[in-house]
Write an enzyme that holds these catalytic residues in place. Structure first.
Site, PDB file in Angstrom:
ATOM      1  N   CYS B  85     -23.123  -3.080   9.476  1.00 33.42           N
ATOM      2  CA  CYS B  85     -24.277  -2.762  10.313  1.00 33.42           C
ATOM      3  C   CYS B  85     -24.513  -1.248  10.352  1.00 33.42           C
ATOM      4  O   CYS B  85     -24.916  -0.655   9.376  1.00 33.42           O
ATOM      5  CB  CYS B  85     -24.091  -3.366  11.697  1.00 33.42           C
ATOM      6  SG  CYS B  85     -25.602  -3.351  12.682  1.00 33.42           S
ATOM      7  N   HIS B 194     -22.291  -9.314  10.856  1.00 34.24           N
ATOM      8  CA  HIS B 194     -21.011  -8.897  11.453  1.00 34.24           C
ATOM      9  C   HIS B 194     -19.884  -9.912  11.268  1.00 34.24           C
ATOM     10  O   HIS B 194     -19.698 -10.785  12.132  1.00 34.24           O
ATOM     11  CB  HIS B 194     -21.206  -8.676  12.958  1.00 34.24           C
ATOM     12  CG  HIS B 194     -22.024  -7.479  13.285  1.00 34.24           C
ATOM     13  ND1 HIS B 194     -21.471  -6.259  13.606  1.00 34.24           N
ATOM     14  CD2 HIS B 194     -23.365  -7.306  13.308  1.00 34.24           C
ATOM     15  CE1 HIS B 194     -22.435  -5.384  13.840  1.00 34.24           C
ATOM     16  NE2 HIS B 194     -23.598  -5.988  13.662  1.00 34.24           N
ATOM     17  N   GLU B 196     -16.778  -9.382  11.734  1.00 32.38           N
ATOM     18  CA  GLU B 196     -15.709  -9.154  12.722  1.00 32.38           C
ATOM     19  C   GLU B 196     -15.952  -9.914  14.024  1.00 32.38           C
ATOM     20  O   GLU B 196     -15.027 -10.074  14.823  1.00 32.38           O
ATOM     21  CB  GLU B 196     -15.543  -7.641  12.990  1.00 32.38           C
ATOM     22  CG  GLU B 196     -16.544  -7.006  13.947  1.00 32.38           C
ATOM     23  CD  GLU B 196     -17.906  -6.737  13.315  1.00 32.38           C
ATOM     24  OE1 GLU B 196     -18.218  -7.305  12.252  1.00 32.38           O
ATOM     25  OE2 GLU B 196     -18.689  -5.963  13.918  1.00 32.38           O
TER      26      GLU B 196
END
Lengths: 81, 223
Positions: B85, B194, B196
């Site tokens: 990002c 994302h 994570e």
């Protein structure tokens, strides 16, 4: 004191959704003149005295390095009295 | 094995990135933007957020942080580097990856679970996936539209450097549905969604993001 102005614009081939949104808003307010709108950035840099050739070259360098991203933007540097 | 996670002023996702590193079985090392020392890490993640308030352009100021100068040198030598990002935006501003991320075509900040396909599983960050594998991970950004000139796009496509593509409708106007790209060597990856935030199904939409973090462990073992 002099003012150096750096204008930064998205390259014509890069999509400008902000400009498009402004262009769409204008006719809603009765302004029917705009065929298209592109939105950019303007930096005003004040310096002591008249700018030297070397200072202007430094501003060019700064514009190319930080103020504009040459991948998607173009810029112009000019002195405003 | 140590994976560094950089915190800039305004970074949001450093804790989740560090957690993902630990879930994958590595040690997460916090790196500070003003410290040019990488503290012996084997790989680095630039996490998401709004570094320096996204002032000027996203990632434009972070690129010149002291930690970035060391990261740029080490990544040039082959160290695995993942930008997620805002981290992807930093990688483009630093010219480690081509192109740029611009305002979403519909101008809205997007926050949704997004299906993407892994288009290149040969990079340091995607080897745990199979080619063409589809995964669902969160996408959340205001400036995620990947733009580049035609020559760059043709080169990225021709060299297989598209790492991930959005599946279905184009969420943000990215050229050729690009969600992530890599450099020629395959050690640097930039990704807009994302992974994570999707490492276990209790806290994310899936656990399908974990593969990015297990991949880099494999890359470091095989070095």
């Amino acid at each position: 004191m002099a003012k150096i102005v750096v204008d930064v614009m998205l390259k014509p081939e890069i999509l400008d959704p902000q400009g498009t949104a402004v262009a769409a808003a204008l006719p809603r307010l009765g302004f029917s003149f705009a065929q298209s709108v592109r939105q950019g950035k303007r930096f005003e840099i004040e310096i002591e005295g008249e700018p030297t050739v070397e200072q202007l070259a430094q501003v060019e360098k700064a514009a190319e390095t930080l103020l504009a991203n040459p991948v998607i933007e173009t810029f112009t540097v000019r002195v405003e009295k | 094995m140590k994976v560094g996670v950089v915190t800039f002023p305004g970074t949001l996702d450093d804790r989740d990135a560090a957690r993902a590193v630990r879930f994958a079985g590595a040690q997460a090392v916090a790196l500070w933007h003003a410290d040019s020392d990488l503290h012996g890490v084997d790989a680095v993640i630039l996490p998401g957020g709004f570094s320096y308030g996204d002032y000027l352009r996203c990632g434009a100021i972070s690129r010149f942080a002291p930690v970035m100068q060391t990261i740029i040198t080490r990544a040039g030598e082959g160290m695995p580097l993942l930008g997620i990002c805002n981290g992807f935006q930093v990688l483009c501003e630093a010219h480690l990856l081509p192109g740029a991320l611009t305002r979403n075509s519909e101008l809205h900040f997007l926050c949704r679970d997004q299906k993407i396909s892994i288009e290149n599983n040969k990079t340091a960050w995607t080897s745990s996936y199979s080619q063409g594998e589809e995964i669902v991970i969160p996408l959340k950004n205001g400036e995620g539209s990947f733009q580049c000139d035609d020559a760059t796009l043709a080169r990225l496509e021709g060299d297989g450097r598209i790492v991930a593509r959005y599946v279905g409708e184009n969420p943000n106007g990215s050229r050729n549905l690009i969600a992530g790209i890599t450099n020629e060597r395959g050690n640097i990856v930039g990704l807009m969604p994302h992974p994570e935030h999707a490492i276990d199904s209790l806290t994310g939409p899936s656990d399908q993001g974990l593969g990015f973090f297990t991949s880099v462990l494999t890359a470091m073992v095989n070095k």
